[in-house]
Design a protein around this motif. Structure first.
Motif, PDB file in Angstrom:
ATOM      1  N   PHE A  20       0.843  -1.200   0.000  1.00 26.49           N
ATOM      2  CA  PHE A  20       0.000   0.000   0.000  1.00 26.49           C
ATOM      3  C   PHE A  20       0.874   1.244   0.000  1.00 26.49           C
ATOM      4  O   PHE A  20       1.608   1.492   0.946  1.00 26.49           O
ATOM      5  CB  PHE A  20      -0.924  -0.024   1.215  1.00 26.49           C
ATOM      6  N   HIS A  21       0.749   2.016  -1.088  1.00 23.25           N
ATOM      7  CA  HIS A  21       1.507   3.251  -1.284  1.00 23.25           C
ATOM      8  C   HIS A  21       0.576   4.436  -1.033  1.00 23.25           C
ATOM      9  O   HIS A  21      -0.436   4.585  -1.734  1.00 23.25           O
ATOM     10  CB  HIS A  21       2.013   3.349  -2.718  1.00 23.25           C
ATOM     11  N   LEU A  22       0.929   5.283  -0.067  1.00 25.15           N
ATOM     12  CA  LEU A  22       0.100   6.454   0.263  1.00 25.15           C
ATOM     13  C   LEU A  22       0.816   7.726  -0.166  1.00 25.15           C
ATOM     14  O   LEU A  22       1.976   7.939   0.206  1.00 25.15           O
ATOM     15  CB  LEU A  22      -0.154   6.507   1.773  1.00 25.15           C
ATOM     16  N   SER A  23       0.108   8.574  -0.917  1.00 28.62           N
ATOM     17  CA  SER A  23       0.738   9.822  -1.333  1.00 28.62           C
ATOM     18  C   SER A  23       0.941  10.712  -0.113  1.00 28.62           C
ATOM     19  O   SER A  23       0.124  10.742   0.812  1.00 28.62           O
ATOM     20  CB  SER A  23      -0.108  10.545  -2.381  1.00 28.62           C
ATOM     21  N   TYR A  43      -2.334   3.777  -3.739  1.00 32.76           N
ATOM     22  CA  TYR A  43      -2.107   2.689  -4.688  1.00 32.76           C
ATOM     23  C   TYR A  43      -1.881   1.400  -3.910  1.00 32.76           C
ATOM     24  O   TYR A  43      -1.049   1.359  -3.009  1.00 32.76           O
ATOM     25  CB  TYR A  43      -0.831   2.922  -5.504  1.00 32.76           C
ATOM     26  N   ASN A  44      -2.603   0.360  -4.302  1.00 29.79           N
ATOM     27  CA  ASN A  44      -2.289  -0.973  -3.810  1.00 29.79           C
ATOM     28  C   ASN A  44      -1.682  -1.753  -4.972  1.00 29.79           C
ATOM     29  O   ASN A  44      -2.349  -1.978  -5.977  1.00 29.79           O
ATOM     30  CB  ASN A  44      -3.551  -1.667  -3.303  1.00 29.79           C
ATOM     31  N   THR A  61      11.140   1.657   4.762  1.00 27.60           N
ATOM     32  CA  THR A  61      11.627   3.005   5.031  1.00 27.60           C
ATOM     33  C   THR A  61      11.940   3.750   3.732  1.00 27.60           C
ATOM     34  O   THR A  61      12.460   4.855   3.775  1.00 27.60           O
ATOM     35  CB  THR A  61      12.901   2.956   5.893  1.00 27.60           C
ATOM     36  N   GLY A  62      11.645   3.116   2.596  1.00 29.22           N
ATOM     37  CA  GLY A  62      11.916   3.748   1.310  1.00 29.22           C
ATOM     38  C   GLY A  62      10.941   4.868   1.012  1.00 29.22           C
ATOM     39  O   GLY A  62       9.983   5.126   1.752  1.00 29.22           O
ATOM     40  N   PHE A  63      11.213   5.551  -0.071  1.00 29.30           N
ATOM     41  CA  PHE A  63      10.385   6.668  -0.513  1.00 29.30           C
ATOM     42  C   PHE A  63      10.223   6.496  -2.016  1.00 29.30           C
ATOM     43  O   PHE A  63      11.157   6.074  -2.704  1.00 29.30           O
ATOM     44  CB  PHE A  63      11.091   7.980  -0.168  1.00 29.30           C
ATOM     45  N   TYR A  64       9.026   6.785  -2.517  1.00 29.93           N
ATOM     46  CA  TYR A  64       8.703   6.450  -3.898  1.00 29.93           C
ATOM     47  C   TYR A  64       8.160   7.657  -4.627  1.00 29.93           C
ATOM     48  O   TYR A  64       7.419   8.455  -4.050  1.00 29.93           O
ATOM     49  CB  TYR A  64       7.635   5.341  -3.934  1.00 29.93           C
ATOM     50  N   SER A  65       8.489   7.734  -5.912  1.00 29.26           N
ATOM     51  CA  SER A  65       7.743   8.659  -6.738  1.00 29.26           C
ATOM     52  C   SER A  65       7.056   7.826  -7.823  1.00 29.26           C
ATOM     53  O   SER A  65       7.641   6.909  -8.386  1.00 29.26           O
ATOM     54  CB  SER A  65       8.689   9.766  -7.192  1.00 29.26           C
ATOM     55  N   ILE A  66       5.771   8.066  -8.011  1.00 27.45           N
ATOM     56  CA  ILE A  66       4.965   7.276  -8.944  1.00 27.45           C
ATOM     57  C   ILE A  66       4.485   8.204 -10.056  1.00 27.45           C
ATOM     58  O   ILE A  66       3.714   9.139  -9.818  1.00 27.45           O
ATOM     59  CB  ILE A  66       3.768   6.593  -8.252  1.00 27.45           C
ATOM     60  N   TYR A  85       5.322   9.120  -2.425  1.00 25.49           N
ATOM     61  CA  TYR A  85       4.583   8.066  -1.716  1.00 25.49           C
ATOM     62  C   TYR A  85       5.443   7.381  -0.668  1.00 25.49           C
ATOM     63  O   TYR A  85       6.661   7.274  -0.820  1.00 25.49           O
ATOM     64  CB  TYR A  85       4.133   7.002  -2.735  1.00 25.49           C
ATOM     65  N   ARG A  86       4.755   6.889   0.354  1.00 27.05           N
ATOM     66  CA  ARG A  86       5.368   5.966   1.311  1.00 27.05           C
ATOM     67  C   ARG A  86       4.596   4.652   1.292  1.00 27.05           C
ATOM     68  O   ARG A  86       3.369   4.667   1.156  1.00 27.05           O
ATOM     69  CB  ARG A  86       5.300   6.527   2.733  1.00 27.05           C
ATOM     70  N   VAL A  87       5.319   3.547   1.447  1.00 23.94           N
ATOM     71  CA  VAL A  87       4.655   2.247   1.591  1.00 23.94           C
ATOM     72  C   VAL A  87       4.410   2.033   3.081  1.00 23.94           C
ATOM     73  O   VAL A  87       5.358   1.929   3.857  1.00 23.94           O
ATOM     74  CB  VAL A  87       5.508   1.103   1.011  1.00 23.94           C
ATOM     75  N   VAL A  88       3.146   2.029   3.471  1.00 23.50           N
ATOM     76  CA  VAL A  88       2.831   1.972   4.894  1.00 23.50           C
ATOM     77  C   VAL A  88       2.487   0.573   5.366  1.00 23.50           C
ATOM     78  O   VAL A  88       2.464   0.300   6.566  1.00 23.50           O
ATOM     79  CB  VAL A  88       1.653   2.895   5.259  1.00 23.50           C
ATOM     80  N   ARG A  89       2.202  -0.323   4.416  1.00 21.21           N
ATOM     81  CA  ARG A  89       1.802  -1.662   4.848  1.00 21.21           C
ATOM     82  C   ARG A  89       2.011  -2.652   3.726  1.00 21.21           C
ATOM     83  O   ARG A  89       1.831  -2.307   2.549  1.00 21.21           O
ATOM     84  CB  ARG A  89       0.325  -1.645   5.268  1.00 21.21           C
ATOM     85  N   GLU A  90       2.389  -3.860   4.094  1.00 23.75           N
ATOM     86  CA  GLU A  90       2.538  -4.935   3.116  1.00 23.75           C
ATOM     87  C   GLU A  90       1.869  -6.186   3.668  1.00 23.75           C
ATOM     88  O   GLU A  90       2.072  -6.548   4.824  1.00 23.75           O
ATOM     89  CB  GLU A  90       4.027  -5.192   2.858  1.00 23.75           C
ATOM     90  N   ILE A  91       1.047  -6.817   2.840  1.00 29.34           N
ATOM     91  CA  ILE A  91       0.421  -8.087   3.219  1.00 29.34           C
ATOM     92  C   ILE A  91       1.090  -9.188   2.404  1.00 29.34           C
ATOM     93  O   ILE A  91       0.953  -9.221   1.173  1.00 29.34           O
ATOM     94  CB  ILE A  91      -1.098  -8.087   2.930  1.00 29.34           C
ATOM     95  N   GLY A  92       1.810 -10.077   3.075  1.00 28.00           N
ATOM     96  CA  GLY A  92       2.470 -11.187   2.387  1.00 28.00           C
ATOM     97  C   GLY A  92       1.541 -12.387   2.266  1.00 28.00           C
ATOM     98  O   GLY A  92       0.389 -12.351   2.707  1.00 28.00           O
TER      99      GLY A  92
END
Lengths: 120, 120
Positions: free
Chosen positions: A47-50, A57-58, B5-10, B105-112
């Protein structure tokens, strides 16, 4: 040129603030747990939150397109769709889907770190 | 709840078909090589193409928000913006940006993968 044999589904929502972002992540994380994560080839949902609070974005990663198709063809699509509708209806704020077609993707290229290209 | 802890641009574009998808990837891959990939903390740019030919996502991964901010503050934003404009102008087809705000964007959660959740 393909660097990745995985298959992705990218679920894209416009939302009305940080609280709705958090609510949407909680609701959709539960949908992964109840409807998706136990199918063969499921790798992750991320889950990517702006940072501005307007988008979620999921990105769901499958090992292969075959695994994704198997999931679609053998899972309870009607139950899952109803659960997604209920999740959206249960939000305090508003969320609007921005997908414009089948939300399925391939990663065709990756550019890693390296020296600056200066030719041409 | 943060897993990353990464940071994303989409970077998200609507396009008019598979040929334009391929042209856009070639042009934006070159922009990464000439303007981005040599900054500290740059991890990757991954190009996601929709199977229906209508969308391209470039997801750029930075080690941290500080690395991204350092890139923005010390790089030649004007030169980069001009290169992006030239890349878009050089396409045979059409591409329309769909970003609605700062594309960070930040990734706040991941469901494996895991067993089906059945409680409740």
């Amino acid at each position: 040129m393909t660097t990745d044999t995985g298959f992705y589904s990218i679920i894209d929502y416009s939302v009305d603030g940080h609280d709705t972002q958090r609510e949407l992540v909680a609701a959709f994380a539960e949908i992964q747990e109840r409807w998706v994560r136990f199918y063969p080839g499921y790798r992750s949902a991320r889950f990517h939150l702006s940072t501005d609070g307007t988008r979620v974005y999921n990105i769901v990663h499958w090992a292969s397109e075959d695994d994704y198709r198997h999931f679609v063809n053998t899972s309870d699509g009607e139950g899952r769709t109803a659960a997604i509708r209920a999740a959206l209806d249960g939000l305090t704020g508003t969320a609007e889907a921005r997908m414009s077609g089948p939300p399925t993707y391939r990663v065709v290229r990756e550019i890693g770190p390296g020296p600056r290209r200066l030719d041409g």
